[in-house]
Design an enzyme around this catalytic site. Structure first.
Site, PDB file in Angstrom:
ATOM      1  N   ASN A   1     -26.444 -97.487  77.254  1.00  0.00           N
ATOM      2  CA  ASN A   1     -27.305 -96.411  76.758  1.00  0.00           C
ATOM      3  C   ASN A   1     -27.803 -96.622  75.337  1.00  0.00           C
ATOM      4  O   ASN A   1     -28.833 -96.089  74.955  1.00  0.00           O
ATOM      5  CB  ASN A   1     -26.564 -95.066  76.840  1.00  0.00           C
ATOM      6  CG  ASN A   1     -25.144 -95.138  76.342  1.00  0.00           C
ATOM      7  OD1 ASN A   1     -24.396 -96.043  76.720  1.00  0.00           O
ATOM      8  ND2 ASN A   1     -24.752 -94.215  75.507  1.00  0.00           N
TER       9      ASN A   1
ATOM     10  N   SER B   1     -26.692 -88.845  86.656  1.00  0.00           N
ATOM     11  CA  SER B   1     -26.856 -87.584  85.940  1.00  0.00           C
ATOM     12  C   SER B   1     -28.332 -87.204  85.970  1.00  0.00           C
ATOM     13  O   SER B   1     -29.179 -87.962  85.486  1.00  0.00           O
ATOM     14  CB  SER B   1     -26.398 -87.785  84.496  1.00  0.00           C
ATOM     15  OG  SER B   1     -26.581 -86.601  83.777  1.00  0.00           O
TER      16      SER B   1
ATOM     17  N   HIS C   1     -30.217 -85.140  84.379  1.00  0.00           N
ATOM     18  CA  HIS C   1     -31.018 -84.877  83.178  1.00  0.00           C
ATOM     19  C   HIS C   1     -31.520 -86.156  82.495  1.00  0.00           C
ATOM     20  O   HIS C   1     -32.321 -86.096  81.579  1.00  0.00           O
ATOM     21  CB  HIS C   1     -30.260 -83.982  82.181  1.00  0.00           C
ATOM     22  CG  HIS C   1     -29.187 -84.654  81.380  1.00  0.00           C
ATOM     23  ND1 HIS C   1     -29.388 -85.100  80.095  1.00  0.00           N
ATOM     24  CD2 HIS C   1     -27.894 -84.948  81.674  1.00  0.00           C
ATOM     25  CE1 HIS C   1     -28.258 -85.620  79.629  1.00  0.00           C
ATOM     26  NE2 HIS C   1     -27.347 -85.545  80.570  1.00  0.00           N
TER      27      HIS C   1
ATOM     28  N   THR D   1     -18.919 -73.666  94.459  1.00  0.00           N
ATOM     29  CA  THR D   1     -20.167 -73.369  95.159  1.00  0.00           C
ATOM     30  C   THR D   1     -21.283 -74.272  94.644  1.00  0.00           C
ATOM     31  O   THR D   1     -21.429 -74.461  93.440  1.00  0.00           O
ATOM     32  CB  THR D   1     -20.530 -71.884  94.950  1.00  0.00           C
ATOM     33  OG1 THR D   1     -19.454 -71.107  95.481  1.00  0.00           O
ATOM     34  CG2 THR D   1     -21.824 -71.516  95.660  1.00  0.00           C
TER      35      THR D   1
ATOM     36  N   CYS E   1     -24.393 -88.368  71.918  1.00  0.00           N
ATOM     37  CA  CYS E   1     -23.157 -87.580  71.977  1.00  0.00           C
ATOM     38  C   CYS E   1     -22.406 -87.624  70.650  1.00  0.00           C
ATOM     39  O   CYS E   1     -21.535 -86.824  70.417  1.00  0.00           O
ATOM     40  CB  CYS E   1     -22.264 -88.063  73.126  1.00  0.00           C
ATOM     41  SG  CYS E   1     -22.777 -89.534  73.949  1.00  0.00           S
TER      42      CYS E   1
HETATM   43  N1  PLP Z   1     -23.047 -92.676  80.979  1.00  0.00           N
HETATM   44  C1  PLP Z   1     -24.075 -93.025  80.195  1.00  0.00           C
HETATM   45  C2  PLP Z   1     -24.476 -94.461  80.122  1.00  0.00           C
HETATM   46  C3  PLP Z   1     -24.759 -92.064  79.448  1.00  0.00           C
HETATM   47  O1  PLP Z   1     -25.784 -92.436  78.681  1.00  0.00           O
HETATM   48  C4  PLP Z   1     -24.345 -90.711  79.543  1.00  0.00           C
HETATM   49  C5  PLP Z   1     -25.003 -89.660  78.733  1.00  0.00           C
HETATM   50  O2  PLP Z   1     -25.384 -89.907  77.597  1.00  0.00           O
HETATM   51  C6  PLP Z   1     -23.273 -90.390  80.400  1.00  0.00           C
HETATM   52  C7  PLP Z   1     -22.660 -91.393  81.095  1.00  0.00           C
HETATM   53  C8  PLP Z   1     -22.819 -88.966  80.556  1.00  0.00           C
HETATM   54  O3  PLP Z   1     -23.705 -88.234  81.351  1.00  0.00           O
HETATM   55  P1  PLP Z   1     -23.794 -86.628  81.261  1.00  0.00           P
HETATM   56  O4  PLP Z   1     -24.617 -86.319  80.055  1.00  0.00           O
HETATM   57  O5  PLP Z   1     -24.444 -86.203  82.519  1.00  0.00           O
HETATM   58  O6  PLP Z   1     -22.412 -86.111  81.178  1.00  0.00           O
END
Ligand code: PLP
Length: 391
Positions: A161, A209, A211, A247, A335
């Site tokens: 990421n 994910s 989003h 649910t 994050c």
């Molecule tokens: N794995 C990677 C490579 C990510 O970039 C992210 C989010 O930044 C996640 C996992 C976590 O995903 P989520 O935001 O849906 O918890």
């Protein structure tokens, strides 16, 4: 200048098509898919169709090979994968013979944090395999860490990421298969950016994910090879055949499915478009700004991601200056925004502290235009000049 959003690896805006798909399930179609009466029928059918749409991210034959368990997103999916395997392997409440968990050193915290917690709580051994300076984990090093008689599972992200490096998951997957080691691959950053259709030959578990692909937040999935047993983390009623209680979040699941269809349909057009814009951005930055470094350059990369360091410009200061000029970028992974610690990914790559504390991530998306890239390069030049002049 209108605000320019270049932080798509952190999250993406909801696509209008996704919102339109969700709309009926936020209004009239409110039924619980688990109920047997007429109100449950359409939501149930929509959730079942959504499984197929999500599986289509992993190629046309994925539904023959994998099951989908809907959940709250990538973090839950990765926790479920690692802890779900580990809990099954406990002997008398402690790690047994199969105690080794092999992960890449640039995995998301959802993987690294789960593995380290299992080590601390239950005595599992975690081996973290360092990437090279290009941000790619060498297959040989991963092979050395795998010990077929003691390895519980292995985990390596398909694409990182922060710098966007694409990992040798096919090769590592082959090794894992030969050794009978379940292989978990974090595919959260991949849909719509790289082709995942070889997935059935790559790994046993994948994490998604919504989003990150223009879907809603708080919904995702773990995709598990049929027959691979994982303990549930969330116990409840019989949803997801007992693998994840609660649910169903029907509207979000339907939105996720719409986003997955768009990612599959758009890949062939969008991936080269993003790569071209990414290269244009670097081509504009490089001659304008002295002492700029493209981290991970030369490695196979996600088409939308550019991680750059500018000597003398701390990541947070640069991200702030860029924001002041209307351009949203990330100071490392989102994050950890706010924390001025070196990026764990760049540190694992062996880059100097100077380089890893001056890195920022630019991640392009659907709405990004050539004009945005041009304006962002100007904003970089002004921001870097301002920071260097003030120090
Ligand atoms: N794995 C990677 C490579 C990510 O970039 C992210 C989010 O930044 C996640 C996992 C976590 O995903 P989520 O935001 O849906 O918890």
């Amino acid at each position: 200048m209108h605000p320019i959003y270049l932080d798509h690896n952190a999250t993406t805006p909801l696509a209008p098509e996704v919102l339109a798909a969700m709309d009926p399930f936020l209004r009239g179609q409110f039924g619980n898919p688990l109920t047997a009466h007429r109100f449950g029928a359409a939501p149930k059918a929509a959730v079942e169709q959504a499984r197929l749409d999500v599986l289509s991210l992993l190629g046309p034959h994925a539904a023959d090979v994998f099951d989908v368990v809907f959940d709250s997103g990538g973090t839950e999916a990765l926790n479920h994968a690692i802890k779900g395997l580990a809990f099954r392997a406990l002997v008398g409440g402690r790690a047994g013979t199969r105690r080794r968990i092999v992960i890449g050193a640039l995995e998301h915290y959802a993987v690294a944090g789960s593995a380290r917690w299992l080590a601390e709580r239950f005595g599992f051994d975690v081996v973290e395999v360092a990437p090279g300076r290009d941000g790619v984990v060498p297959v040989d090093a991963f092979a050395e860490a795998l010990d077929p008689s003691t390895t519980l599972c292995a985990s390596l992200m398909w694409a990182n990421n922060e710098i966007g490096s694409v990992q040798p998951v096919r090769e590592v997957g082959r090794l894992c298969r030969e050794q009978g080691v379940p292989f978990i691959v974090d595919t959260v950053q991949c849909p719509g950016k790289i082709d995942l259709s070889s997935a059935p030959d790559v790994a046993d578990v994948f994490a998604f994910s919504a989003h990150k692909l223009y879907g809603p937040k708080g919904v995702g999935a773990i995709v598990v090879r049929k027959g691979l047993a994982l303990d549930a983390l969330v116990h409840g009623a019989s949803q997801e055949t007992g693998r994840r209680g609660g649910t169903h979040n029907v509207a979000s699941i339907v939105g996720f499915a719409a986003a997955a269809r768009m990612a599959v349909e758009g890949l062939a057009h969008e991936a080269p478009r993003l790569a071209k814009l990414r290269d244009q951005l670097w081509a504009a930055i490089d001659p304008k700004i002295e002492h700029a470094h493209w981290n991970g350059r030369g490695a196979p990369l996600l088409p939308n991601t550019l991680n750059v360091s500018f000597d003398g410009c701390p990541s947070h200061a640069l991200a702030e200056e860029m924001d002041r000029r209307g351009v949203a970028i990330s100071q490392g992974a989102a994050c950890r925004s706010g924390a001025i610690t070196p990026s764990h990914t760049l540190a694992a790559m062996g880059l100097s502290e100077n380089r890893s504390t001056t890195s920022v991530r630019v991640s392009l998306g659907h709405a990004t235009t050539a004009q945005d890239v041009h304006d962002a390069a100007d904003a970089f030049a002004e921001s870097v000049r301002a920071i260097r002049a003030s120090r």
